[in-house]
Scaffold this active site. Structure first.
Site, PDB file in Angstrom:
ATOM      1  N   ASP A 177      37.200  38.784  46.216  1.00 47.24           N
ATOM      2  CA  ASP A 177      38.082  38.863  45.041  1.00 47.24           C
ATOM      3  C   ASP A 177      39.260  39.788  45.330  1.00 47.24           C
ATOM      4  O   ASP A 177      39.449  40.802  44.661  1.00 47.24           O
ATOM      5  CB  ASP A 177      37.283  39.368  43.830  1.00 47.24           C
ATOM      6  CG  ASP A 177      38.045  39.202  42.520  1.00 47.24           C
ATOM      7  OD1 ASP A 177      39.014  38.429  42.494  1.00 47.24           O
ATOM      8  OD2 ASP A 177      37.665  39.861  41.532  1.00 47.24           O
ATOM      9  N   LEU A 178      40.052  39.434  46.324  1.00 47.54           N
ATOM     10  CA  LEU A 178      41.222  40.237  46.675  1.00 47.54           C
ATOM     11  C   LEU A 178      42.297  40.028  45.618  1.00 47.54           C
ATOM     12  O   LEU A 178      42.908  38.965  45.529  1.00 47.54           O
ATOM     13  CB  LEU A 178      41.742  39.843  48.060  1.00 47.54           C
ATOM     14  CG  LEU A 178      42.854  40.724  48.626  1.00 47.54           C
ATOM     15  CD1 LEU A 178      42.385  42.160  48.805  1.00 47.54           C
ATOM     16  CD2 LEU A 178      43.366  40.162  49.947  1.00 47.54           C
TER      17      LEU A 178
END
Length: 251
Positions: A177-178
């Site tokens: 989940d960048l």
């Protein structure tokens, strides 16, 4: 490898009681007790520094050795609306908490800018489990969304953000989940990545790296559309990618 065998060859301590399994760093949490995974425990100690609310609440904890973040694992998406925080149990080493903890340990060994893991707890109920994790609170750090709603960042800082992400990608670290919330700057403008839930070490480089970057760009554009004061532009992204592509960090 099972958890007990892993602990024998590390500096970690294992705690087991009934349906509860915990792993913790003795040097970071010498006063360990299982109640530490409850925000109520820390409230009684008058040790709550603050909190952040997202999918769940992350509690910022004051501790004599190192300040920490306490986070409970919650599901996202449509499934999360039905099941909330329960997961199918297929072994301690396969739990979300154990995987994130051990990945953070690996990142420390590689000297990558990510928080130290402190402890995790898994509570098994029949075929399912719930989990919590304690990680290091990065001193003086603010996420990019918080920063960019107040001021712009210099071209050099955008390049440093790109270089930081590149360091992780060069070690084949996949960040699930960048986004703009999971990139932080501390008071010295050092760049950090946080929240490695569902992250992993990939076997090799590939399209997943570009998907990471595409996700990050979507995150910036989402915040730009949502927050009137959010300061982000195409030039900022070009500076970030310039840093990413400069390959100045080679391990």
């Amino acid at each position: 490898m099972n958890l007990s065998r892993f602990v024998k060859h590390s500096s970690l301590n294992l705690f087991k009681e009934g349906n509860i399994t915990c792993l913790y760093q003795q040097n970071l949490l010498p006063d360990f007790c299982v109640d530490m995974f409850s925000s109520g425990y820390w409230q009684q100690q008058d040790a709550i520094l603050g909190k952040a609310v997202g999918r769940g609440t992350a509690w910022f904890i004051q501790h004599p050795v190192t300040n920490m973040v306490l986070r409970h694992y919650y599901r996202g998406g449509l499934v999360g609306k039905l099941i909330d925080d329960s997961y199918i149990f297929t072994g301690i080493m396969n739990t979300r908490a154990a995987k994130e903890f051990l990945l953070l340990q690996q990142l420390q060994q590689w000297q990558l800018p990510a928080p130290k893991p402190v402890a995790f707890k898994v509570t098994r109920t029949g075929l399912t489990y719930q989990a919590d994790i304690l990680i290091e609170l990065i001193a003086g750090a603010t996420d990019l969304v918080g920063l960019l709603t107040k001021s712009s960042l210099s071209d050099n800082i955008w390049r440093e953000i790109g270089k930081c992400i590149k360091r992780f990608h060069q070690k084949n670290i996949y960040h699930h989940d960048l986004n703009a919330h999971n990139i932080m700057l501390d008071s010295d403008n050092n760049v950090w990545l946080i929240d490695f839930d569902q992250g992993k070490v990939m076997t090799k480089s590939g399209p997943w790296q570009q998907r990471n970057m595409d996700r990050l760009l979507r995150s910036f554009n989402k915040e730009l559309a949502k927050l009137p004061a959010f300061q982000f532009s195409e030039t900022n992204w070009q500076m970030l990618m310039q840093g990413y592509n400069s390959c100045l960090h080679k391990d």
